[in-house]
Motif scaffolding. Sequence first.
Motif, PDB file in Angstrom:
ATOM      1  N   TRP A   1     -22.535   3.512  11.860  1.00 23.92           N
ATOM      2  CA  TRP A   1     -23.275   3.455  11.311  1.00 23.92           C
ATOM      3  C   TRP A   1     -24.014   4.187  10.343  1.00 23.92           C
ATOM      4  O   TRP A   1     -24.726   4.594   9.000  1.00 23.92           O
ATOM      5  N   GLU A   2     -24.285   5.404  11.574  1.00 20.86           N
ATOM      6  CA  GLU A   2     -25.204   6.740  10.882  1.00 20.86           C
ATOM      7  C   GLU A   2     -24.315   7.428   9.885  1.00 20.86           C
ATOM      8  O   GLU A   2     -23.756   7.789   9.403  1.00 20.86           O
ATOM      9  N   THR A   3     -25.372   8.000   8.859  1.00 17.60           N
ATOM     10  CA  THR A   3     -25.677   8.385   7.805  1.00 17.60           C
ATOM     11  C   THR A   3     -26.377   9.866   7.327  1.00 17.60           C
ATOM     12  O   THR A   3     -26.227  10.590   6.709  1.00 17.60           O
ATOM     13  N   LEU A   4     -26.228  10.896   9.080  1.00 21.18           N
ATOM     14  CA  LEU A   4     -27.268  11.658   8.713  1.00 21.18           C
ATOM     15  C   LEU A   4     -26.222  12.868   9.702  1.00 21.18           C
ATOM     16  O   LEU A   4     -26.819  12.112  10.331  1.00 21.18           O
ATOM     17  N   PRO A   5     -24.916  13.433   8.830  1.00 18.29           N
ATOM     18  CA  PRO A   5     -24.555  14.003   9.977  1.00 18.29           C
ATOM     19  C   PRO A   5     -25.570  15.664  10.923  1.00 18.29           C
ATOM     20  O   PRO A   5     -24.652  15.881  11.335  1.00 18.29           O
ATOM     21  N   SER A   6     -26.797  15.423  10.041  1.00 15.32           N
ATOM     22  CA  SER A   6     -27.070  16.835  10.597  1.00 15.32           C
ATOM     23  C   SER A   6     -28.138  16.275  12.253  1.00 15.32           C
ATOM     24  O   SER A   6     -28.713  16.794  12.764  1.00 15.32           O
ATOM     25  N   HIS A   7     -28.202  15.266  12.007  1.00 18.43           N
ATOM     26  CA  HIS A   7     -29.190  14.451  13.369  1.00 18.43           C
ATOM     27  C   HIS A   7     -28.848  14.906  14.915  1.00 18.43           C
ATOM     28  O   HIS A   7     -27.282  14.957  15.317  1.00 18.43           O
ATOM     29  N   PRO A   8     -29.514  15.288  14.989  1.00 18.50           N
ATOM     30  CA  PRO A   8     -29.317  15.715  16.782  1.00 18.50           C
ATOM     31  C   PRO A   8     -29.127  14.808  18.038  1.00 18.50           C
ATOM     32  O   PRO A   8     -27.852  15.801  18.705  1.00 18.50           O
ATOM     33  N   VAL A   9     -28.534  13.622  17.358  1.00 13.46           N
ATOM     34  CA  VAL A   9     -27.799  12.639  18.313  1.00 13.46           C
ATOM     35  C   VAL A   9     -26.609  13.670  18.962  1.00 13.46           C
ATOM     36  O   VAL A   9     -26.138  12.892  19.763  1.00 13.46           O
ATOM     37  N   PHE A  10     -26.385  13.425  17.268  1.00 14.52           N
ATOM     38  CA  PHE A  10     -24.844  14.574  17.811  1.00 14.52           C
ATOM     39  C   PHE A  10     -24.555  15.703  18.401  1.00 14.52           C
ATOM     40  O   PHE A  10     -23.261  15.943  18.799  1.00 14.52           O
ATOM     41  N   THR A  11     -25.615  16.288  18.851  1.00 15.99           N
ATOM     42  CA  THR A  11     -25.308  17.580  19.497  1.00 15.99           C
ATOM     43  C   THR A  11     -26.291  17.574  20.319  1.00 15.99           C
ATOM     44  O   THR A  11     -26.952  18.658  21.326  1.00 15.99           O
ATOM     45  N   LYS A  12     -26.904  16.895  20.522  1.00 21.21           N
ATOM     46  CA  LYS A  12     -28.156  16.442  21.643  1.00 21.21           C
ATOM     47  C   LYS A  12     -28.093  17.279  22.982  1.00 21.21           C
ATOM     48  O   LYS A  12     -28.801  18.290  23.712  1.00 21.21           O
ATOM     49  N   THR A  13     -26.956  17.005  23.729  1.00 20.98           N
ATOM     50  CA  THR A  13     -26.894  17.525  25.056  1.00 20.98           C
ATOM     51  C   THR A  13     -25.449  17.781  25.128  1.00 20.98           C
ATOM     52  O   THR A  13     -24.488  17.859  24.574  1.00 20.98           O
ATOM     53  N   ILE A  14     -24.960  18.462  26.228  1.00 19.95           N
ATOM     54  CA  ILE A  14     -23.406  18.577  26.565  1.00 19.95           C
ATOM     55  C   ILE A  14     -23.083  17.188  26.540  1.00 19.95           C
ATOM     56  O   ILE A  14     -21.174  17.389  25.909  1.00 19.95           O
ATOM     57  N   PHE A  15     -22.928  16.303  27.243  1.00 23.21           N
ATOM     58  CA  PHE A  15     -22.406  15.525  27.248  1.00 23.21           C
ATOM     59  C   PHE A  15     -21.885  14.866  25.918  1.00 23.21           C
ATOM     60  O   PHE A  15     -21.024  14.324  25.372  1.00 23.21           O
TER      61      PHE A  15
END
Length: 351
Positions: A106-120
């Motif tokens: 669903w996500e529409t924002l590629p810069s959202h920190p959910v994609f890179t927040k942690t190493i996991f």
Amino acid sequence: MTRLAVIRGNSLNPYEMQNYSPIEGVHFFGTLAKTELKHPNTHLLKSYNNLACRALGLQYYQPSLSKELRELDPDFVNTLELYNYDSFTGVRHAVKNNKRSVVTCWETLPSHPVFTKTIFRRYFRKYILENASFFHVPTNKARDCLLELGCPDDRIVLQHYGIDLSKFKFKKQEHEVFTYLFIGRLEQEKGIKQTIKAFNKLDNDSQLLILGNGSLRGFVEESARANKGIKYLGVKPYTEVPGVHAMADVFVLPSIPHRLWEEQYGMVFLESMAAGNPVISTSTGAIPEVVSDKEGILVKPDSVGELVKAMRLLYNDRKRLKRMSRNCRKRAERDYDAGRVAERLVKLFYS
């Protein structure tokens, strides 16, 4: 019988799942959080969301999910988003057992920190992008997000979601008191303050119904006390939502995007159209894909002036209102029938 595992973790809800419920052999996996979803094949698993889990990006960690999947042995796995532990677990299970998997995004924002927040989360994203059979998106905005994250276009399939149209009756005539309706989280980004400010500027004999909960509930309750035309309905179960839509003439939800959020779809727009209620919203996120100028009016975000103009227009121009109302129901029947969507999902998953 073919078994489909739909894994949603803490996002398991009746809104999206009504598109899967008609599918024979479907099993839903979610957390032990309260859910209105009523289906015999619902597996609610214990999850952990303590400080350590959140710090690692493992929100609602479900240690028993792998075991449950082994016991069910599904032929196909459908998970949610690129960055969740349960999505990673579902795709990994499919890879290990030579099964197919599709990830709904669903996500529409590629810069959202959910994609890179942690190493996991960075690892989950990389693994899922490399190993999922393909990706399902409900909007082109979500497709663009996946493309920017590095997903090949030939592995992305667009399929809208729908609702159970039988629960929403198309109204035959206007109500005695012209009624605007707001349904949504009572938060700044949903435009509830702008909706109330715009309604207070109207000089017509109408009412505004508000359904929802959130941090601005106090503001809504205070506004209802100050203006008798505003009626706060509190919170209702999803089974009662169709009846609320039936009370309205126009639906208003002027979403306001910010750095970390924009409207990704809006199932409530589909409900409104199914009831024959034209939509007044904003031209942000994926809203223009869901609502065209035949079914509603889209204004600039955070513009009370444009909102007032749109609300007055549909109140004064009843011919336009009726035409849009018919268009709403036609669009819902054509594109947003959950039964037909379920048939398309079966073809999508099993072809």
